[in-house]
Design an enzyme around this catalytic site. Structure first.
Site, PDB file in Angstrom:
ATOM      1  N   MET A 322      -0.088  15.349   4.222  1.00 57.95           N
ATOM      2  CA  MET A 322       0.097  14.320   4.862  1.00 57.95           C
ATOM      3  C   MET A 322       1.801  14.878   4.903  1.00 57.95           C
ATOM      4  O   MET A 322       2.663  14.729   6.172  1.00 57.95           O
ATOM      5  CB  MET A 322       0.232  12.812   3.924  1.00 57.95           C
ATOM      6  N   VAL A 398       3.136  12.827  -1.976  1.00 60.41           N
ATOM      7  CA  VAL A 398       2.082  13.124  -2.877  1.00 60.41           C
ATOM      8  C   VAL A 398       1.025  12.249  -3.420  1.00 60.41           C
ATOM      9  O   VAL A 398       0.962  11.317  -2.679  1.00 60.41           O
ATOM     10  CB  VAL A 398       3.408  13.162  -4.393  1.00 60.41           C
ATOM     11  N   GLU A 400      -1.350   9.126  -4.423  1.00 57.70           N
ATOM     12  CA  GLU A 400      -0.661   8.272  -4.574  1.00 57.70           C
ATOM     13  C   GLU A 400      -1.611   7.575  -6.183  1.00 57.70           C
ATOM     14  O   GLU A 400      -2.205   7.015  -7.192  1.00 57.70           O
ATOM     15  CB  GLU A 400      -2.465   6.865  -4.149  1.00 57.70           C
ATOM     16  N   LYS A 405       4.264  10.299  -9.168  1.00 58.20           N
ATOM     17  CA  LYS A 405       5.214   9.595  -7.867  1.00 58.20           C
ATOM     18  C   LYS A 405       7.090   9.524  -8.443  1.00 58.20           C
ATOM     19  O   LYS A 405       7.687  10.081  -8.117  1.00 58.20           O
ATOM     20  CB  LYS A 405       5.447   8.731  -7.275  1.00 58.20           C
ATOM     21  N   SER A 427       0.938   4.580   0.392  1.00 57.42           N
ATOM     22  CA  SER A 427       0.240   3.506   2.481  1.00 57.42           C
ATOM     23  C   SER A 427      -0.077   2.489   1.029  1.00 57.42           C
ATOM     24  O   SER A 427      -0.585   1.182   1.214  1.00 57.42           O
ATOM     25  CB  SER A 427      -0.845   4.882   2.185  1.00 57.42           C
ATOM     26  N   HIS A 448       5.906   4.694   5.104  1.00 54.78           N
ATOM     27  CA  HIS A 448       4.361   5.026   6.034  1.00 54.78           C
ATOM     28  C   HIS A 448       3.652   5.678   6.992  1.00 54.78           C
ATOM     29  O   HIS A 448       4.233   4.836   7.552  1.00 54.78           O
ATOM     30  CB  HIS A 448       3.854   4.011   5.037  1.00 54.78           C
TER      31      HIS A 448
END
Length: 704
Positions: A322, A398, A400, A405, A427, A448
């Site tokens: 991502m 990074v 979830e 975070k 997300s 997102h």
């Protein structure tokens, strides 16, 4: 409207310049003006050498007027309009004088049809200009002779990508394809070439009006093409699943029209166009994919009265798939990007992965080596947060995990520029909770992205409870800056796209838990237009990740003093993980088997023994409706709860974020497509048969 001028060589130039509009479109006013111009040409033709058709706008012609098309209801009136328009173009090409289209910019849809009615086409060399027929992407077909002329110019097989797929190409590629005859280096050169051709070809006519004309590539019933023509409908149905009438109508118009004379082919095309233009699918697609998309691009969901901004320096935390994707699309738009990881080695690996992708594009001819090198130079790998100094925007991408975070966000925030903002690519995790890790929650927002970042057009912007309007505006501007489509939602668990997408996957797993065959479940989802079945999707997401998200959700809700009920899918995932160690595609085994060596995946044969019930079945229509209605109802709940603020963002987000079928016009438009009362009745049936999750919000009618 159409400026008429004649030079000393008796060449008439018709310059199309529709007043009050940035582009020329084929609306009623233009059709009347063209008819008048052609009538004048017919009166004066004995004194004329030829005609140049060009534009007074930056582009040549943008196509049909979609506001007019979306309002069409009466089939008879539609057909009369189409036939009248085609008759004028037919008179132009049979005038007996050479007609040249001087194409000075993008030429799409009706504009290309107009150009094809000319005997010769010279285009200004401009790599940014596009030539093609986008009609199929909006549920239509070219209805002003585009199907008939393209087939007769290129042949059945060569015309297919332009008509059936909506392929758009540059002027240079159009010359190679045979849609354009010549390129010009300047506007003056273009007009000079047009005049020279007219004087050299006083007896010009269209190839299909020559008695010796033969269809390029062979007739539809030729030995060369017949096998392809016979299998084409089946191949098309495999792609459309019968949900998109336009490609099938185009193919029929192509093949049927190729077997009759030119004028009867035009009649066939006109009837298929009328069928599509008066149908609801085209109206769904035009309303959402054109008008609502335009509203988003013009900033309808962006706060007003805030100056527009641009990101000059971007920070990305996390160089995985991502993070690297975000860095790549940003550098492609000229943004200097700092790509940070725990170690410099990991950050450099992220840049290497980006480089590999760029080199692949270069090898495919999609990108020049110079541009690839420029983009790569804009990306700086690092392990130090201090390199973020002066960033206008820093995006955390990074794993979830709330604690992780919080750590990386807190570390990076102090490096922002004076008016810079901080964002999370989460997300699922609520933005307001993640904002607790920063000192200024007003400048924190969710951005997102969807995977793979380079291919997925949508970006979901999530406002936290304290996010300022200025921060939202800056995030919105950044998404537009990198060429993506932003939707704006309010903070909640799962936001909009992840929440609705989860409802689709959970519905499929619920069906599996009920005892239905896995193949039946997957095919039911595909049959309504979902791009991938729910079991395949769950494998892509990974079963272990879904369980971790569920565990985090449960912990969060319990901490808030709220209860949490595990969905039926949880039991399925537990069995797959704990008893069979099948975690999904990345692990090499999930609901599907993934053969080594690149073999095609297939459903794990043991699913039937594990979850199936012999002889158990349900009406196929129920399975199809469960997938569509579940997502639509969850979307309505998002509107009801204020997670979504507009049906525009709901429709665009559902199509581009979760793959809701485009033929419906989006999750909310699907309700209108079915009809509000009919939708409510069917939802009540599904609720009785399959559970309370199909209950509509109390103020359902106010939401749509």
């Amino acid at each position: 409207m159409i400026n008429y001028s004649k030079d000393e060589q008796q060449i008439v130039t018709l310059s199309i310049d529709m007043p009050g509009m940035s582009v020329n479109t084929m609306n009623a006013a233009f059709r009347d003006a063209l008819a008048s111009a052609v009538a004048r040409l017919e009166e004066e033709k004995e004194q004329l050498s030829g005609i140049i058709l060009t534009s007074g706008k930056e582009s040549f012609f943008a196509g049909g007027d979609l506001r007019e098309l979306i309002s069409i209801q009466d089939a008879k009136a539609c057909l009369e309009m189409v036939e009248k328009n085609k008759a004028v173009l037919r008179r132009l090409e049979k005038l007996g004088k050479p007609v040249v289209a001087a194409i000075n910019g993008s030429t799409l849809g009706g504009g290309l049809e107009l150009a094809l009615a000319c005997h010769y086409r010279v285009a200004l060399e401009n790599p940014k200009a596009k030539i093609g027929f986008p009609e199929v992407t909006l549920g239509l077909l070219p209805g002003a002779g585009g199907v008939v002329r393209t087939v007769r110019m290129l042949g059945l097989q060569e015309a297919m990508p332009y008509l059936l797929e909506g392929k758009q190409i540059s002027p240079t590629a159009a010359v190679k394809a045979g849609l354009v005859h010549a390129l010009a280096s300047s506007h003056e050169d273009m007009l000079q070439q047009a005049r020279a051709w007219i004087l050299a070809n006083p007896q010009a006519q269209q190839p299909w009006d020559d008695a010796a004309y033969k269809l390029p590539g062979g007739a539809a019933n030729s030995a060369k093409l017949l096998p392809m023509i016979m299998v084409a409908p089946a191949m098309l149905r495999e792609k459309t699943r019968g949900n998109y009438p336009a490609p099938e109508a185009i193919l029929a118009a192509m093949v049927e029209g190729a077997q009759v004379d030119f004028d009867n082919a035009l009649k066939i095309e006109g009837r298929y166009f009328t069928h599509l233009a008066t149908g609801q699918v085209a109206k769904n697609m035009i309303g959402t994919l054109f008008f609502q998309m335009q509203e988003i691009s013009s900033g309808k969901s962006r706060p007003r009265d805030i100056a527009k901004s641009k990101v000059s320096k971007l920070g990305v935390i996390g160089a995985g798939m991502m993070g690297a994707g975000i860095a790549a699309v940003s550098a492609a738009r000229g943004i200097a990007t700092i790509l940070k990881e725990q170690t410099l080695e990991k950050a450099e690996q992220g840049k290497t992965n980006i480089a590999n992708g760029l080199h692949k594009k270069v090898g495919q001819g999609r990108l020049s080596a110079e541009k690839a090198a420029t983009q790569l130079e804009l990306i700086q790998p690092t392990a130090s947060a201090s390199d973020f100094s002066g960033c206008d925007l820093i995006i955390e991408a990074v794993f979830e995990n709330r604690e992780l975070k919080a750590t990386v966000t807190s570390e990076a925030e102090s490096m922002l520029a004076v008016d810079g903002i901080m964002a999370s690519n989460t997300s699922t995790l609520p933005i307001s909770g993640l904002a607790k890790a920063v000192s200024n929650a007003e400048r924190f927002i969710g951005i997102h992205f969807f995977s793979p970042v380079e291919k997925m057009q949508l970006v979901e912007i999530i406002k936290g409870k304290q996010t300022s309007e200025a921060t939202l505006a800056r995030a919105y501007d950044y998404v537009l800056q990198i060429g993506k489509t932003p939707i704006v939602v309010n903070d909640s668990r799962g936001f909009f796209t992840s929440r609705v997408f989860a409802s689709f996957v959970n519905e499929g797993l619920s069906m599996l838990a009920e005892g239905l065959p896995a193949a039946l479940i997957e095919n039911a989802a595909l049959s309504v237009g979902m791009p991938v079945g729910p079991l395949a999707v769950q494998d892509e997401v990974s079963l272990s990740l879904s369980r971790q998200v569920a565990a985090q959700t449960r912990a969060d809700l319990e901490a808030e003093g709220k209860s949490w009920q595990a969905p039926a899918s949880a039991a399925i995932i537990n069995v797959m993980l704990d008893q069979h160690q099948r975690a999904g595609k990345a692990a090499g085994a999930g609901f599907y088997e993934y053969p080594t060596g690149g073999g095609k995946k297939y459903l794990w044969p043991e699913l039937s023994a594990l979850f199936g019930k012999a002889g158990y079945s349900l009406p196929y229509a129920d399975l199809q409706d469960r997938f569509l209605y579940m997502q639509a109802i969850e979307t309505l709940r998002c509107l009801d709860e204020g997670v979504l603020e507009s049906t525009r963002d709901a429709n665009i987000g559902s199509i581009f974020g979760i793959g809701f079928p485009a033929w419906t016009g989006g999750a909310v438009q699907f309700v209108h497509y079915v009809g509000s009362q009919a939708f409510a009745r069917r939802a009540a049936e599904l609720r009785t048969l399959y559970g309370e999750r199909f209950a509509l919000p109390e103020n359902y009618l106010k939401l749509i």
